[in-house]
Each structure stands twice: as C-alpha cells, then as structure tokens.
Design a protein around this motif. Structure first.
Motif, PDB file in Angstrom:
ATOM      1  N   ALA A 175       0.977  -1.285  -0.152  1.00 45.66           N
ATOM      2  CA  ALA A 175       0.121   0.075  -0.194  1.00 45.66           C
ATOM      3  C   ALA A 175       0.718   1.284  -0.175  1.00 45.66           C
ATOM      4  O   ALA A 175       0.731   2.348  -0.770  1.00 45.66           O
ATOM      5  N   LEU A 176       1.801   1.308   0.954  1.00 44.34           N
ATOM      6  CA  LEU A 176       2.797   2.395   0.811  1.00 44.34           C
ATOM      7  C   LEU A 176       3.730   2.648  -0.534  1.00 44.34           C
ATOM      8  O   LEU A 176       3.679   3.781  -1.186  1.00 44.34           O
ATOM      9  N   CYS A 177       3.837   1.505  -0.905  1.00 43.01           N
ATOM     10  CA  CYS A 177       4.582   1.702  -2.458  1.00 43.01           C
ATOM     11  C   CYS A 177       3.661   2.189  -3.483  1.00 43.01           C
ATOM     12  O   CYS A 177       3.840   2.993  -4.429  1.00 43.01           O
ATOM     13  N   ALA A 178       2.342   1.571  -3.339  1.00 43.71           N
ATOM     14  CA  ALA A 178       1.241   2.241  -4.348  1.00 43.71           C
ATOM     15  C   ALA A 178       1.222   3.657  -4.184  1.00 43.71           C
ATOM     16  O   ALA A 178       1.058   4.541  -5.069  1.00 43.71           O
ATOM     17  N   ALA A 179       0.857   4.099  -2.667  1.00 43.67           N
ATOM     18  CA  ALA A 179       0.707   5.627  -2.475  1.00 43.67           C
ATOM     19  C   ALA A 179       1.854   6.473  -2.907  1.00 43.67           C
ATOM     20  O   ALA A 179       1.842   7.576  -3.308  1.00 43.67           O
ATOM     21  N   ALA A 180       3.169   6.082  -2.697  1.00 43.21           N
ATOM     22  CA  ALA A 180       4.358   6.675  -3.237  1.00 43.21           C
ATOM     23  C   ALA A 180       4.656   6.730  -4.656  1.00 43.21           C
ATOM     24  O   ALA A 180       5.594   7.004  -5.320  1.00 43.21           O
ATOM     25  N   ASP A 181       3.769   5.989  -5.694  1.00 44.87           N
ATOM     26  CA  ASP A 181       4.020   5.528  -6.936  1.00 44.87           C
ATOM     27  C   ASP A 181       5.323   4.939  -7.191  1.00 44.87           C
ATOM     28  O   ASP A 181       6.138   5.359  -8.346  1.00 44.87           O
ATOM     29  N   VAL A 182       5.886   3.890  -6.436  1.00 46.54           N
ATOM     30  CA  VAL A 182       6.830   3.096  -6.512  1.00 46.54           C
ATOM     31  C   VAL A 182       6.690   2.227  -7.825  1.00 46.54           C
ATOM     32  O   VAL A 182       5.809   1.432  -7.650  1.00 46.54           O
ATOM     33  N   PRO A 183       7.435   2.462  -8.695  1.00 47.78           N
ATOM     34  CA  PRO A 183       7.381   1.429 -10.140  1.00 47.78           C
ATOM     35  C   PRO A 183       7.288   0.004  -9.761  1.00 47.78           C
ATOM     36  O   PRO A 183       8.050  -0.497  -8.773  1.00 47.78           O
ATOM     37  N   LEU A 184       6.429  -0.877 -10.281  1.00 46.21           N
ATOM     38  CA  LEU A 184       6.590  -2.340 -10.040  1.00 46.21           C
ATOM     39  C   LEU A 184       7.843  -2.875 -10.017  1.00 46.21           C
ATOM     40  O   LEU A 184       8.093  -3.722  -9.194  1.00 46.21           O
TER      41      LEU A 184
END
Length: 499
Positions: A175-184
């Motif tokens: 969820a944090l990676c999604a919120a921060a737009d971290v690339p897959l």
C-alpha cells in the motif's frame, strides 16, 4: 514400560510431564523458521497488494486477471506432488535453495512483465511463484513439526501466525509503495533481492531434520571395517543410524503416502481449511462491500479483522492444544468457524456480521497447523505426507475462486460463501484423524548402532546412541540426522513423549 509413571494420553501433554533440556540449535531453528514463514507471507501479500497497478499496466479486465492468477495455483499443484520425493532424496536445505531461486526468478518476471507490457512474462512469473511456494512449503513444515517434537510442547501454530503477521506487513508495504507511485519493477526486484539474502542467511540453521544421507559416514565405516574396527569403535554409531534413517525414506515411500487412508483423510481436513481461509482472502472484502453497501476501505478493514483474529489464536492457541488435545481443538475450531460463517452470511447488520467474521477467523486458525502436525507424527514419512496434504490444499486453492465466483453471480457473494460450511462439517466429522497413532506414543526399538544394514524404526523423540568417547566427554544422541548432547555418565533414555 514407563518406570512407574502413568503414561501420558496420546496427543495431549500435561503440566506434570517432565521435559528434557532443549538443544540450543532447536531454539535457533525455531526463530529462523519463524522468520522464513514471515518472509513468505510478506512476499506473497506484497505483490498481491499491487494487483490494481498490474491490471492497469497491462489493461486487463478482472476476469483476465483472475485467469492469470490461476497460473500460480497450477505451478503449486504441479510441484507439490514431487516435493516430498526431493526432500527425501536431497534434503531440506537443497530443496529450500531451489525454492529460493524460483522465488527470485518469479518476482523479477512479475516486475518485468507489466513494465514491458508482456502478459506471457507475467504469467511465467506467477507460475514460478507457485512453484517456489509449493516446493519450499514441504521442508518448512517438516522442520516446524520437528521443532515441535523436540521442544516437547505445541509451537507449530506460531509459525503460521508468523506467516499471517508477514502478510499484514507485506500488504502495508504494498500500500505504501502504491501511494508513493513506486514502479512495479523497482518494488519486485527489491523484494527478490531481500528474499534471496534472507533465505541464504536462514536456511543453514533452520534445517535440523530433513538432512540428506550421510554418505561420508557410510564410506568411513567401510574403511574402519577394513582396518578391523567396528563403527562403534570408530565413533560413527550415531551418524550411521542417521544415514539408515535417511535411506529408509527413499523416493518410493513418498509416493506410497498416497495409498495411506489416514493421510488422505488429513488431506481432506487441510482442504477444508484451505477453502475457509482462501475464500476469506479472495472474497471477504468484496462480500462486505456488496452485501452491506460499504466502501472499499470498510471491506479491507473487515478482512483485517479476520486476519487479526486468526493470528491471535495461532499465537495463543498452543496451550489449548497441549491441554485439550488435537481432536477436541479441531472439532471446536470447526464448530466455531461454522457458526461464525453462518452469522456473517445471515446477519442483518454489519456489526453482527463483524462478530461472525471474528468467530470465523478464530475457528480457521488452528486447522492447518493441526493437520501438518498429524501428518508429521512419524519423522521418517513426514516429508511424503506433508507433500500429499499440501496437494489437497493446492487443489482447493485452484478450484475454489472460480467456483465461488460463479456462485456469487447467482446468489450474491455473501451467501455464496455459505457453501464452504460443508467443508467445515467435514473437518468436524474427520477430527479423529489428527490423533497421534498409538504406535508412535512410546519409544521404539532401534537396530544395533554398529550394523548399518539393519532396519530402523523411527521414534518421535531423539534416541540416545552410544558412541566411542573418552572418559568425561559427552555421549552423542542423533535424532534423524542432528546432534544433541546429553550429560555424561549412565543414561537411560526416557520414553518418547507425544508432541
């Protein structure tokens, strides 16, 4: 003979049961295995939390994405059947390293596929993730059962609690990676690297039971005989017993587990647990959103309630198993799950449904650990039997999501979940299958230590094997390939105690 003491009932321990000191290596293996279970949950949920981003990157529909996810179940089902054979032949460490490589390749491909817009690459990655999970699951469960036996008390549910805790942490990271737009690609490559390093550091100390045959000991014993010395005189008695144990657990015995009625019935119990837990993972949040007209956040929160209840019971429920025994706890768990799911399915309001979710999670917590413990009662055949019951779990994971999806189209998701109450009834009716066999409740005779060709009967507890040692040194006790120290002097081994 029990030396004048009353025998402990099979499958149940009492507070008066004497406990031998536990080898520090067993304590170390316990915590390393906890970490490996948590890592598995973290890696799995971390990528599932990014499914919306994966779907958007490849412009997939929900049905198409669901079809891709089945590739993981197919990989798991295709691999778990041979996992027991591989553990018996090559040992748990080698199999866990193969699982490590499969996981690393899987997460690399899961990151690359959406990045380059390739559905086939993503599919191969999902397939390999199922392979890595299935092939590593067997030695992990064999080792946790071995730790429980050697500690003399129930601890196996705590490993599954660690998996649940890892799942919660992985979902949060996703969820944090999604919120921060971290690339897959960045997230999954990092996941692959961290998982590989973690396993490289943990596997050597985590494996204490599923060790490969000690061929070096056999060769040294032949040389000793050529010099006119017996294996006992050469100090190889314990190592030769371990080698014989490994030789008895040959590949044919792994396939033979499919012909054991008790193992197959335990598999049905495990399948019921997989249906219950898997249905909650796939459909609980959606059932809350659709059934009570709630927003997505409320559905996610209710799923968190389910996972939290299950984790809490896995952490605290070990004392219940020690006090009341496997059969009673399994029956009670099935009835609690049954009642909780009925309440969730027919509750007129969300607060009442939440109570049902708590009961459902509490009842679902201990079934899998109890089934694995029952399949691992005999250390010689543990890997084979765990592989068989894992196949039942993989089959349930493969078939349940699409079948429940079809039922949800006809009767709604919340009411469709009521169909799995049939599996809970089956678990209650088959509860006696997890009882420890009477033949493993006491100490079993062993072959003479200096005869490596003699047959060996495995015992549930370590058996002291005399070895050549200088005065004042410790004697060596070798339980299925590992070493344990006992005080020097006259020592009469205690009768084996049930876990």
């Amino acid at each position: 003979m029990t030396g004048g003491r009353r025998p402990v009932r099979s499958g149940r321990a009492t507070s008066s049961t004497p406990r031998l000191p536990v080898d520090p290596a067993v304590h170390r293996a316990r915590w390393l295995l906890m970490g490996l279970f948590a890592l598995s949950g973290l890696m799995l949920s971390g990528w599932l939390a990014r499914l919306p981003a994966v779907r958007a990157a490849l412009d997939l529909g929900t049905a198409e994405l669901g079809g891709l996810l089945i590739a993981g179940s197919i990989g798991s089902l295709a691999t778990v059947s041979v996992a027991g054979v591989l553990v018996n032949r090559f040992g748990g460490r080698a199999v866990l390293y193969v699982s490590m490589v499969a996981f690393a390749a899987a997460y690399m491909l899961i990151g690359v596929g959406p990045t380059i817009g390739s559905v086939p690459v993503l599919t191969v990655g999902i397939f390999l993730s199922g392979v890595g999970f299935a092939i590593g699951n067997v030695p992990l469960n064999v080792e946790t059962a071995a730790v429980e036996r050697r500690m003399g008390r129930t601890v196996l549910p705590q490993f599954h609690a660690a998996f649940s805790i890892g799942s919660v942490l992985g979902s949060g990271i996703g969820a944090l990676c999604a919120a921060a737009d971290v690339p897959l690609l960045a997230q999954f490559v990092a996941t692959a690297v961290v998982g590989t390093v973690w396993r490289l550091l943990s596997v050597p100390g985590a494996v204490i039971e599923s060790l490969p045959p000690d061929r070096a000991a056999l060769a040294t014993a032949r040389d000793a005989r050529a010099e006119g010395r017996t294996p006992r005189e050469a100090g190889l008695a314990g190592r030769l017993r371990a080698a014989r144990v490994r030789r008895v657990a040959r590949p044919g015995s792994a396939l033979g587990a499919w012909r054991e009625p008790r193992t197959l019935l335990i598999g049905v119990v495990i399948m019921s647990a997989a249906l219950s837990e898997g249905a909650a993972n796939d459909w609980l949040a959606i059932a809350v959103v659709d059934g009570f007209d709630q927003v997505e956040a409320v559905g996610a929160a209710m799923f968190g309630v389910f996972v939290g209840a299950m984790t809490l019971v896995r952490l605290l429920g070990t004392k219940l198993i020690d006090r009341y025994g496997r059969v009673t706890v399994l029956r009670t768990s099935g009835l609690v799950s049954f009642g909780g799911l009925l309440l969730f399915g027919f509750a007129p309001s969300l607060p009442l449904a939440a109570i049902g979710i708590v009961a459902w999670g509490c009842g679902a917590a201990l079934t899998v650990p109890l089934g694995i413990a029952a399949a691992s009662d005999d250390p010689l055949r543990a890997a084979s039997r765990v592989a068989v019951i894992s196949s039942f779990s993989s089959t349930a994971s493969l078939a349940a999501p699409p079948l429940l999806g079809l039922a949800a189209e006809l009767m709604g998701t919340r009411h469709a979940l009521l169909l799995i109450t049939a599996a809970m009834v089956a678990s209650v009716l088959l509860a006696r299958t997890v009882r420890r066999p009477d033949g493993l409740a006491g100490a079993a005779p062993t072959a003479p230590a200096d005869d490596p060709g003699a047959p060996v009967v495995a015992t549930a507890e370590p058996v002291a094997v005399p070895a050549s040692h200088a005065p004042g040194e410790d004697a060596v006790c070798v339980p299925s390939g590992s070493v344990r120290r006992e005080p020097s002097g006259d020592h009469v081994p205690e009768p084996a105690r049930p876990a």
